[in-house]
Write a protein that holds these residues in place. Structure first.
Motif: not given
Lengths: 498, 774
Positions: A292, B761, B767-768, A287-288, B771, B764-765, A224, A284-285
């Motif tokens: 973006i 940020s 979201w992770f 979708p992020a 997960r 984003l964090l 992240a 995991d990444w």
């Protein structure tokens, strides 16, 4: 530099030939700096030629390396910290070309603005070196080193115009925010190291392939934060807010480099680290990155519409281009990577050509970018208007220009890996974008020149950039196969565990 | 001979390039004739191509002429190729044919324009793009032409109108067309992803293997594109605005060719639509209902328009609706048939209206027209032919094609088909009505260009009343002044008399001779003063009486004017409008018009009118319904349409339907005769303001675009908008010196950027983290 450090510390085996492109750039820059401090009256044309020559050296050595790659395959050097594969060589060509074009643009610019000196060229070369290090990096530490080398130089470059307050401001803003985002990045690297026990990308990938993490919080947190830092560098939303101000304030040739070279280096890292190294955790990444990318596309294309200043409009349009390239990243496939590479290559020329036109049009003081100042350009300077029209067509993604093929490639890659909704957003951004460029075209060809319209001339070196960019844009637009072959071969090979 | 197809787009392209290079030097009229020749060359090449195709066996009549293979990605390429088949040839014939006529017309129309040669650059460019659209053998090439014609349309409209007024029109055109283009592009990607090819022959060939959702999505996405380009509800908004462009542009781009390209596209992918007709009829029903809905809706609006071009604009939207209805009914021949006849008569009507506007000093308000039949004989005769064609009067062209569409709707069967038919029929009735209205208002009745219109009469009355009131007030003030003057004179007389009396008393008390003589002198003097004061008083009194009379008269005049105004009756329908007592006060513009003498246009303008009129009369011959042998167009198009459509309706039904539609057209025309020719009813009963206002829809959208829409638009740039301000304001107040940059940082801007980064940020964090938890 890296060479020296590496030898004294760990003395790993170093294959100097692989490092040639960065050596050309770095040594070229340092040499000319030394030369000018010894002999004060070195003419400007010599400095520019020297800088372009250094880039040429990097490009030629890359071509040699490419052939070597065809024979020997990918390899790594400096204890696995520097990865040598098609991907890195391809991007080296992109970055070196971007530096060369920026140097050529800077030549008449410095003279016009009364800023003669060697510094801009040297900084461009050093920043480019950092970018190439990023493209070659196979280790998070080396990658960070490259990133900081690249960034430090660009902070200064942005503030290079001593007499323009906006330029100073741009440099300051970029520096503060850049440092801020670097801390995220560095912390992300630390977390990833903590989770996997290595900073080497191959080792990380191998580790993830062979081990199932029970607690993956550290790793994901690291990813992240890594994304934050890289998204900032490429100007992706919501980390894009610096872009319009900095593009607006920084000297136009520097903007050309920022949009082409810096962007390419940033995506080099995104592609190598995310799409390749962390391909085992795509769920995991992706979708992020999807969010973006979508945000970047929407904010970039819609904000561009309301701008009344061409340079600012192009800043937003460069944000939306970053969104398109993100599609190649999130496809997380060979197809996506090569589409992104194709995009980066053609976009570097496209945006340099556009900025070349703006360098001329901005006039003395580098600040006249209103739509009005473009009025009647079609009659005043038909050739310049024609070149700019080609670039705008390409940015809009009109078929038979490189811009269309590039957009098509990334969208097709996203569709291919079933990221449908982002693809639909991208199509939306593409059609919105077309309007923007139409606005400039209307100013250039339909409206009468203003009475006080400046007389503009095309200096030789800018003419070279314009011509090169037009040729590249049309050539790879009509015959994409010529470049596509290279982009398809230029994959990240090292990290696949060979 | 089919190879001549390469020349078809080449001619306008060469015309475009040479005009770019030497257009300005050629000037007027040579540049115009060069452009006309380029388009004429394209037409001639099309004719040769036509014979080339005709010379082939029927099953060989789909020729793909590949220029080169454009490899976009390693495994995917697109042929840059022309698909020469009966459909594209038919389309090219009328695009280049009508295009040539309109080029010629423009030479006359654009006479004296400072941008004469530039206009023809865009016109040639348009024809070229349109031909690429038509000839493209795949979605991508068509899209290239699609964007090209759109850009040309935008250029040609903004050519004359760069001012702020058209900013809103521009925004509307932008939004509606972007929505449409988005649909087209997504459809292209979908075809690429599911079929693996985007050329029409493959798409039509594999249509049967597509799953229903993919099929429906493909058609509907393409249809979104069609709604944008062919001006269907709700994306039709840009078309009436585009009519602000020069009239030849309206005729060529916004009536005859570009706007029909959506219908053309749907016909190109008729294989898909045929599949939908078989397996997913709801998809084609959407198309049919959007078509008939648009036709109906636009026709109601056309009824109340007063601008001659606006009537034709809404009429075009309405007629395009018919074509879309035909496509939705699966009868492509009917759609193309109507497309062709419509191109003839609508181009004719637009060019005719241009001729009228030209003759009437650029006035577009039909209420000021009338009786032009005698003054502009060729224009009116040809316009009348166009009217009969669009109104569905047999044997003119429009009757046959429209009837075919109504029949195809009926033929869908069931309640659905009958309802579609019914709405189509009512639309036909309204079409006949509003077109007759236009013809009667323009060419029949009395010549009344020099007469004031209703607004101007009101204006005159207002001016008249104001004038009377001013006179009254002025006279009143004068009377008051006179009264006051008189009062003063009376007072002066009084004083003089008192002085005289005092002097006499003085005289009577005089002591000696000397004093008496002196007192006598004073008495004499006072006596003279009294005489004078008496005279003055008398005069003042007369003045007072006179002013009083004048004031009374003015007051009476004002009251009269008011009562006249209140007794003012609406003139009976058809009666000439006059300002009556207020005639003197009509605005100057009316007098200016009265001095204008309408004239017939020059030969460059009338020749195309005559040719198009002939085509509008005989266009129906292309596809007469009586026997199969007479279905020329149907037989011609057969190779391009993947399936053969046979009407289920019996011969008798067809006759009845035809008669019903003739009757409907007749009712429409008769209604207009009653109202606009014989004046048996008040037009206001029909011309409701809400219709003039296009049901408020356009205005609502504009209001939205200008208000919340614009805010939203700029709100998306919210993060950046405050920065724009900050930049602009900051630069001015910037204090030079080393500390300034730091101050700038403390102004909060950079902090707000940093905040943005931090928030991003955190998101984003988060979201992770989710997960991790998962």
């Amino acid at each position: 530099m890296i060479l020296a450090q590496a030898q004294t510390i760990a003395a790993p085996s170093v294959d100097v030939s692989i490092l040639l492109p960065m050596l050309f750039m770095a040594v070229g820059g340092l040499l000319i700096l030394t030369m000018t401090s010894i002999k004060k009256d070195i003419p400007a044309w010599f400095i520019t030629s020297w800088a372009v020559g250094s880039c040429g050296g990097a490009i030629i050595s890359s071509i040699v390396l490419w052939n070597q790659l065809g024979n020997d395959g990918a390899s790594s050097t400096v204890a696995g910290a520097v990865g040598f594969d098609g991907f890195s060589v391809f991007l080296t060509v992109v970055i070196a070309s971007a530096v060369a074009m920026a140097s050529l643009l800077a030549h008449p610019y410095l003279e016009r603005e009364g800023l003669e000196g060697v510094e801009l060229h040297v900084l461009l070369l050093l920043s480019g070196t950092g970018g190439i290090v990023m493209a070659f990096s196979n280790d998070l530490i080396v990658f960070f080193l490259g990133l900081e080398t690249l960034s430090m130089a660009v902070y200064v470059l942005a503030a290079m115009h001593r007499r323009r307050i906006q330029s100073q401001e741009a440099g300051m803003k970029y520096f503060v925010l850049g440092a801020f985002s670097s801390t995220f990045l560095l912390y992300g690297i630390a977390l990833i190291y903590g989770a996997t026990g290595s900073t080497n990308l191959i080792e990380i990938q191998g580790f993830l392939a062979n081990n199932l993490l029970v607690e993956d919080g550290l790793l994901l947190g690291g990813i992240a934060l890594l994304i934050v830092g890289l998204a900032f560098k490429v100007g992706a939303a919501p980390f894009h807010s610096w872009t319009p101000d900095v593009y607006d304030g920084a000297p136009t040739p520097v903007v050309a480099y920022m949009a082409s070279g810096v962007k390419a280096a940033g995506f080099a890292a995104l592609l190598r680290i995310l799409s390749s190294t962390f391909s085992s955790v795509v769920d995991d990444w992706v979708p992020a990155i999807e969010v973006i990318a979508a945000l970047t596309l929407i904010i970039g294309s819609l904000s561009a519409i309301v701008q009344t200043n061409v340079k600012r409009m192009l800043a937003y349009s460069s944000i939306s281009h970053a969104g398109f390239i993100m599609l190649g990243v999130l496809a997380a496939s060979d197809r996506g990577t090569s589409a992104a590479l194709f995009y980066l290559f053609t976009y570097a020329f496209l945006v340099s050509g556009t900025m070349a036109a703006l360098t001329i049009l901005g006039g003395k003081g580098d600040n006249d970018f209103s739509f009005e100042s473009m009025q009647g350009l079609g009659r005043r300077k038909p050739i310049l208007a024609f070149a700019l029209m080609i670039f705008l067509f390409a940015q809009a993604g009109i078929p038979f220009t490189s811009g269309f093929v590039a957009k098509f490639g990334v969208i097709a890659a996203a569709v291919d890996s079933e990221n449908y909704w982002v693809a639909i957003v991208a199509v939306f951004a593409a059609v919105v974008g077309a309007f923007l460029y139409l606005k400039v075209l209307v100013s250039m060809f339909l409206q009468e020149p203003q009475d006080n319209a400046r007389d503009v001339e095309i200096p030789g070196s800018v003419g070279v950039v314009l011509a090169t960019a037009v040729v590249v844009t049309l050539l790879f637009g009509i015959f994409p196969g010529l470049l596509d072959g290279f982009a398809t071969d230029a994959l990240v090979e090292l990290t696949t565990g060979q | 001979m089919v190879d001549f197809v390469y020349l078809v787009p080449l001619f306008p392209l060469l015309g475009f390039i040479s005009l770019m290079l030497v257009g300005r030097r050629l000037g007027e009229p040579a540049a115009g004739y060069l452009a006309t020749a380029a388009c004429g060359g394209a037409f001639a090449s099309t004719v040769v191509t036509f014979f080339g195709i005709r010379g082939l066996e029927e099953e060989e009549r789909q020729v793909t002429k590949t220029l080169f293979n454009w490899v976009i990605a390693g495994d995917f390429g697109v042929d840059v190729a022309f698909l020469v088949d009966p459909l594209s040839v038919a389309m090219m014939l009328f695009v280049t044919g009508i295009g040539t006529l309109i080029h010629l017309y423009s030479v006359g129309y654009m006479h004296g324009d400072p941008n004469f040669s530039k206009f023809f650059i865009y016109l040639n460019m348009f024809v070229f793009s349109m031909l690429i659209l038509v000839l493209g053998d795949n979605l991508l090439l068509t899209f290239l032409g699609w964007e090209g014609v759109g850009a040309c349309s935008y250029f040609l409209v903004s050519f004359w109108f760069t001012e702020e007024k058209n900013a809103m029109a521009g925004k509307k055109a932008f939004v509606t067309n972007r929505v449409g283009d988005w649909g087209f592009m997504v459809a292209t990607f979908l075809a690429f992803a599911t079929i693996g090819s985007i050329d029409y022959l493959t798409i039509n060939g594999t249509a049967a293997q597509l799953s229903t959702p993919v099929l429906a999505a493909l058609i509907l996405l393409l249809f979104v594109g069609v709604m944008g380009k062919s001006a269907q509800f709700p994306l039709y908004l840009w078309l009436p605005d585009a009519m602000a462009g020069p009239t030849p542009v309206s005729a060529l781009i916004h009536a005859a060719t570009m706007v029909t390209s959506g219908v053309y596209l749907l016909t190109r992918v008729n294989g898909l639509i045929y599949e939908a007709l078989l397996h997913a009829q709801w998809v084609t029903n959407i198309i049919a209902w959007v078509g008939v809905g648009t036709a109906f809706f636009a026709a109601t609006i056309a009824i109340a328009q007063t601008d001659i071009k606006k009537v034709l604009a809404y009429s075009t939207v309405s007629q395009l609706g018919y074509m879309v209805l035909a496509v939705g009914s699966g009868v492509f021949v009917a759609a193309i048939f109507h497309m062709i006849t419509h191109a003839f008569f609508k181009a004719l009507l637009f060019l005719g209206s241009g001729s009228v506007i030209h003759g009437m000093d650029d006035d577009q308000d039909m209420r000021r027209y009338g009786g032009l039949r005698k003054l502009m004989p060729i224009t009116s005769a040809t316009f009348i032919i166009g009217w009969l064609a669009i109104a569905g009067v047999p044997p003119f062209a429009g009757f046959w094609s429209k009837d075919e569409i109504l029949l195809s709707a009926w033929d869908l069967g069931g309640l659905n088909g009958k309802l579609l038919w019914f709405f189509g029929l009512i639309t036909a009735l309204m079409t006949a009505f509003y077109m007759s209205r236009q013809v009667f208002m323009t060419f029949y009745g009395d010549y009344r260009f020099g007469d004031p219109d209703a607004d101007e009469v009101d204006e005159a009355w207002a001016a008249y009343l104001a004038h009377a009131q001013d006179a009254k007030l002025e006279a009143g003030t004068a009377a008051d002044d006179a009264i006051e003057a008189h009062t003063k004179a009376v007072a002066a007389l009084e004083t003089a008399r008192e002085a005289y009396v005092d002097a006499q008393i003085e005289l009577s008390q005089a002591a000696d001779e000397e004093a008496t003589v002196a007192a006598q002198k004073v008495v004499d003097a006072k006596s003279t003063a009294v005489d004078k004061a008496e005279a003055a008083e008398e005069k003042a009194q007369a003045a007072r009486d006179e002013a009083g009379a004048v004031a009374k008269a003015a007051s009476q005049a004002d009251a009269d004017a008011r009562s006249e105004a209140s007794r003012r009756v609406e003139p009976a329908p058809g009666e000439q409008l006059t300002a009556g007592a207020a005639s003197e006060f009509v605005p100057a513009a009316v007098k200016q018009r009265a001095e204008h003498h309408p004239h017939e246009s020059n030969w460059q303008m009338t020749t195309p009118l005559v040719v198009l009129a002939v085509l509008s009369i005989f266009g129906g011959l292309l596809n007469l319904p009586f026997t199969s042998d007479l279905h020329f167009l149907e037989h011609w198009l057969e190779p391009s349409i993947v399936f053969e459509h046979k009407f289920a309706a019996s011969g008798l039904t067809k006759w009845i339907l035809a008669i019903v539609s003739i009757v409907a057209g007749g009712i429409g025309i008769m209604g207009a005769v009653m109202i606009y020719l014989k004046h048996n009813a008040d037009p206001k009963k029909i011309e409701k303001p809400i219709l003039l206002d296009a049901w408020g829809y356009d205005r609502a959208v504009s209001a939205f675009m200008g208000g919340p829409g614009a805010k939203m638009f700029e709100g998306i740039a919210w993060l950046d908008a405050n920065i724009v301000d900050g930049m602009v304001n900051g630069t001015g107040s910037f204090v030079r010196g080393s500390g300034s940059a730091v101050r700038r940082l403390q102004s909060g801007l950079v902090r707000s950027y940093a905040l943005g980064i931090t928030l991003g940020s955190v998101a984003l964090l988060a979201w992770f983290l989710v997960r991790v938890a998962a």
